[in-house]
Scaffold this active site. Structure first.
Site, PDB file in Angstrom:
ATOM      1  N   LYS A 241      13.473  38.519  39.958  1.00  0.00           N
ATOM      2  CA  LYS A 241      12.206  37.882  40.517  1.00  0.00           C
ATOM      3  C   LYS A 241      12.623  37.204  42.057  1.00  0.00           C
ATOM      4  CE  LYS A 241       9.078  37.539  36.758  1.00  0.00           C
ATOM      5  NZ  LYS A 241       8.135  36.722  36.032  1.00  0.00           N
TER       6      LYS A 241
ATOM      7  N   LYS B 191       6.456  50.890  34.146  1.00  0.00           N
ATOM      8  CA  LYS B 191       5.489  50.575  32.976  1.00  0.00           C
ATOM      9  C   LYS B 191       4.232  49.989  33.742  1.00  0.00           C
ATOM     10  CE  LYS B 191       6.080  45.288  32.880  1.00  0.00           C
ATOM     11  NZ  LYS B 191       6.128  44.243  31.867  1.00  0.00           N
TER      12      LYS B 191
ATOM     13  N   LYS C  84       0.598  44.533  36.445  1.00  0.00           N
ATOM     14  CA  LYS C  84      -0.040  43.900  37.533  1.00  0.00           C
ATOM     15  C   LYS C  84       0.520  43.984  38.877  1.00  0.00           C
ATOM     16  CE  LYS C  84       0.747  39.332  36.308  1.00  0.00           C
ATOM     17  NZ  LYS C  84       1.610  39.554  35.181  1.00  0.00           N
TER      18      LYS C  84
END
Ligand code: ADP
Ligand code: NA
Length: 330
Positions: free
Chosen positions: A114, A197, A200
């Site tokens: 991240k 996958k 969002k």
């Protein structure tokens, strides 16, 4: 005997859950509330680790809670609450942070991923210590089990290590939580990129079916899902990821086995499968949308329900924190 306790959290970072969230997490929460003393948390403290808009945060927590209730969480059967309403989460996280090695925290691969995406200089210390807050979430409730996907295993390992470390250093205080492996966890993939996958943060909105979007839009997305070469409807994740994803969604929403579906579509085409699945999805989301709207139409009542949840949560969290403070020497 008391039911084993389970804890799980979900971030209020988007306005709507997607089908992956439901099939991979929320529906298992609904099932677990029957067999467990379940604590479910909308983790808004976690939601500010990577930048957020303060004007929408509280409403997003309400929308998340409304969807969870609409999907079947029952405040009589579980404890549903918003993290920031129980200050013990942040308080325990500080203590646990002081027991966590800097190098140990630095080995968390999710932070590496991240922070790299954000640019390492810009990533917050909160993003770095995110797994420590997660440990606090779990340990405060003395959870026996935590439902985890593959992506959260390392964080649960840290929670277990911290529980054991605290117990060894200060005296037995925490239950060491175990991973609750959910059988047949459906990994839902992106409709436009069936090897990734459904997420969002996906680049293509057409790849994600949202709980709260117009059902006609969802139907259209299913119909224009990327399928594979060939025309036979078979379940083969490697060779036919697109069709296999549609079958997985179909099976999970209808309760019919994949084999049953493959049999039923023998000799039929992708178009037939997509058309029928579109209807299944529509029939599934429509009542959930209605119920979600019902909760959101009465925010005072929803807030009351969440305040009651926070009170139930705090009744467990506060004694844990008190024991921690005493043992630490405060
Ligand atoms: P996103 O990937 O959209 O950011 P989160 O990471 O917030 O979703 O995940 C919330 C929960 O939903 C987690 O328990 C996660 O395992 C589950 N989940 C998210 N996407 C999927 C998916 N495509 N298939 C199965 N489960 C998923
Ligand atoms: Na229960």
């Amino acid at each position: 005997p008391a039911q084993p306790r389970v804890f799980s959290g979900i971030q209020p970072t988007a306005d709507s859950f997607h089908l992956g969230n439901y099939l991979g997490a929320v529906r298992h929460w609904v099932a677990l509330q029957e067999t467990h003393d379940a604590f479910y948390c909308v983790v808004d403290l976690h939601a500010i680790t990577a930048g957020h808009d303060p004007r929408v945060l509280a409403q997003r927590s309400r929308v998340a809670a409304a969807q969870l209730l609409a999907a079947g969480l029952d405040p009589e059967r579980c404890t549903l609450f918003v993290q920031s309403q129980v200050p013990e989460h942040a308080q325990l996280a500080w203590v646990l942070g002081c027991l966590t090695g800097f190098g140990e925290a630095g080995r968390m691969t999710q932070f590496k991923d991240k922070s790299q995406k954000q640019g390492n200089e810009r990533a917050s210390v909160g993003l770095f210590t995110y797994p420590i807050l997660q440990a606090a979430d779990i340990l405060l409730y003395q959870a026996d089990a935590v439902p985890v996907g593959e992506d959260q295993r390392q964080h649960l390992e840290l929670s277990r290590d911290l529980a054991q470390r605290f117990n060894t250093r200060f005296g037995s205080t925490f239950t060491v939580p175990a991973a609750h492996i959910v059988k047949d966890t459906a990994k839902i993939t992106d409709l436009q990129d069936p090897t990734a996958k459904m997420s969002k943060s996906s680049s293509s909105p057409a790849g994600i079916v949202l709980f709260l979007e117009d059902a006609a839009r969802s139907v259209k997305k299913i119909r224009s899902a990327v399928t594979d070469t060939g025309r036979e409807i078979v379940f083969d994740v490697q060779q036919k990821p697109g069709v296999s994803n549609l079958l997985t969604i179909y099976s999970a929403l209808s309760g019919r086995s994949i084999d049953d579906l493959v049999g039923a579509y023998a000799g039929k085409g992708y178009g037939d499968l997509k058309k029928d699945l579109g209807e299944v999805v529509r029939d599934f989301v429509t009542p959930i949308q209605d119920r979600t709207r019902g909760y959101l139409d009465d925010p005072a009542q929803l807030d009351k329900l969440l305040a009651a949840g926070a009170q139930k949560a705090q009744a467990v969290a506060a004694p844990t924190l008190q024991a921690v403070y005493e043992r630490v020497g405060f």
